[in-house]
Scaffold this active site. Structure first.
Site, PDB file in Angstrom:
ATOM      1  N   HIS A  69      -8.226  -4.842  -0.892  1.00 41.50           N
ATOM      2  CA  HIS A  69      -6.916  -4.265  -0.626  1.00 41.50           C
ATOM      3  C   HIS A  69      -6.082  -5.082   0.368  1.00 41.50           C
ATOM      4  O   HIS A  69      -4.914  -5.352   0.123  1.00 41.50           O
ATOM      5  CB  HIS A  69      -7.106  -2.838  -0.120  1.00 41.50           C
ATOM      6  CG  HIS A  69      -5.846  -2.072   0.084  1.00 41.50           C
ATOM      7  ND1 HIS A  69      -5.084  -1.603  -0.966  1.00 41.50           N
ATOM      8  CD2 HIS A  69      -5.195  -1.686   1.211  1.00 41.50           C
ATOM      9  CE1 HIS A  69      -4.039  -0.958  -0.504  1.00 41.50           C
ATOM     10  NE2 HIS A  69      -4.067  -0.991   0.813  1.00 41.50           N
TER      11      HIS A  69
ATOM     12  N   ASP B 200      -9.990  -3.558  -5.264  1.00 40.75           N
ATOM     13  CA  ASP B 200      -9.268  -2.539  -4.522  1.00 40.75           C
ATOM     14  C   ASP B 200      -9.422  -1.197  -5.228  1.00 40.75           C
ATOM     15  O   ASP B 200      -9.251  -1.127  -6.451  1.00 40.75           O
ATOM     16  CB  ASP B 200      -7.783  -2.946  -4.469  1.00 40.75           C
ATOM     17  CG  ASP B 200      -6.900  -2.007  -3.676  1.00 40.75           C
ATOM     18  OD1 ASP B 200      -7.396  -0.985  -3.162  1.00 40.75           O
ATOM     19  OD2 ASP B 200      -5.695  -2.297  -3.580  1.00 40.75           O
TER      20      ASP B 200
ATOM     21  N   SER C  61       0.830  -1.198   0.000  1.00 41.86           N
ATOM     22  CA  SER C  61       0.000   0.000   0.000  1.00 41.86           C
ATOM     23  C   SER C  61       0.870   1.255   0.000  1.00 41.86           C
ATOM     24  O   SER C  61       1.621   1.489  -0.947  1.00 41.86           O
ATOM     25  CB  SER C  61      -0.961  -0.049   1.194  1.00 41.86           C
ATOM     26  OG  SER C  61      -1.954   0.934   1.093  1.00 41.86           O
TER      27      SER C  61
END
Length: 307
Positions: free
Chosen positions: A279, A249, A154
């Site tokens: 995600h 996501d 991320s």
């Protein structure tokens, strides 16, 4: 395909336990909760050795070294996720243990400075400094500096991509691979994956706006390549890239766009997309079989790339 049924159940359970979006929390509350949603994580695994070290940059940068076995090993310098605001070496401990064992690489997990106390580019500076320090202290760490990779999840994937840009522009260190796991690559909230997956999928559009507002409140800074790597004009000469993206996501499309631009620049790209996943799916591998499978597949990719 629609979101995986097991994932949907986990998200419903998390929402029932705490229905607030991360944008409704204070920074301290978000850090206590641990992220956008609170869901079971990666199972604990033993590794051959773990020790805490301190990398040197503009400030001292704590880090944790995981070694899956003895001998001189490849190294993955790893940056945790959490929107540059939450997350820590401690919270990513199980993830890094599993990644070390799956890849047969040493993993150096970096405790970069967090916003809003330390806004952009503090995390970028720490990430690059820790990577350079690791290369310069290869013998001390028991790693092979010729087989040095960077990676992250991320926001950590954003930092890994940026470190590669910085290393190219600053003459090193040499990076053999970049692992970009569900990475933040841009700040465009109008992409199709934001419109499809911007609510109800754990990480939300409102949550990403909250992260960016804390990390880089100056809108002009967000256009800088060290904040949004997709905005770099030239991607030639960057290390081979291994992408892990999730179909459901909000960040899916910016990851795909960066992968395509890297390909166009002549950079070798491996692109793994996991249908029906959201995600945080790899971080839920204790209860999501696809997350566990992703660890095995990414580990095999790292072993192949780094020998």
């Amino acid at each position: 395909m629609p979101v995986d049924a097991q994932i949907a159940q986990l998200l419903a359970q998390a929402a029932a336990a705490d229905p607030r979006g991360i944008e409704e929390l204070t920074v301290e509350e978000a850090r206590i909760r641990g992220g956008s949603v609170a869901v079971a994580s990666v199972p604990f695994e033993e590794v051959d050795g773990v020790r805490d070290v301190v990398a040197k940059g503009a400030v001292a940068i704590p880090a944790r070294l995981y070694r899956p076995r003895a001998g001189t090993l490849p190294l993955l310098v790893f940056f945790h996720g959490g929107g540059w605001i939450v997350g820590s070496v401690a919270l990513s401990d199980n993830f890094c243990r599993a990644l070390a064992n799956a890849s047969a690489c040493a993993v150096l997990s970096v405790e970069y400075r967090l916003a809003p106390e330390h806004r952009y580019p503090a995390a970028v500076d720490d990430a690059y400094a820790a990577t350079r320090w690791a290369a310069e202290h290869a013998a001390e760490l028991g790693i092979d500096a010729e087989r040095l990779a960077v990676g992250g999840s991320s926001a950590g994937g954003n930092l890994a991509a940026v470190v590669c840009l910085m290393a190219r522009e600053r003459g090193g260190p040499k990076i053999a691979l970049q692992l970009l796991h569900v990475p933040v690559i841009d700040h465009d909230f109008t992409r199709a994956s934001y419109l499809r997956n911007g609510t109800g999928m754990g990480l939300t559009r409102a949550g990403m706006e909250w992260f960016w507002d804390h990390y880089a409140p100056d809108a002009a800074q967000r256009d800088e390549p060290y904040a949004s790597p997709l905005r770099a004009k030239d991607l030639k000469g960057l290390p081979p890239a291994l992408f892990v993206v999730a179909e459901c996501d909000p960040l899916r499309d910016e990851g795909a766009a960066y992968a395509e631009r890297l390909r166009q620049a002549g950079v070798p790209v491996t692109f793994r997309e996991y249908p029906g996943m959201v995600h945080g799916f790899m971080s839920w591998s204790s209860v999501v079989p696809t997350g566990a499978r992703a660890f095995s597949e990414v580990g095999a990719d790292l072993r192949k790339a780094l020998g």
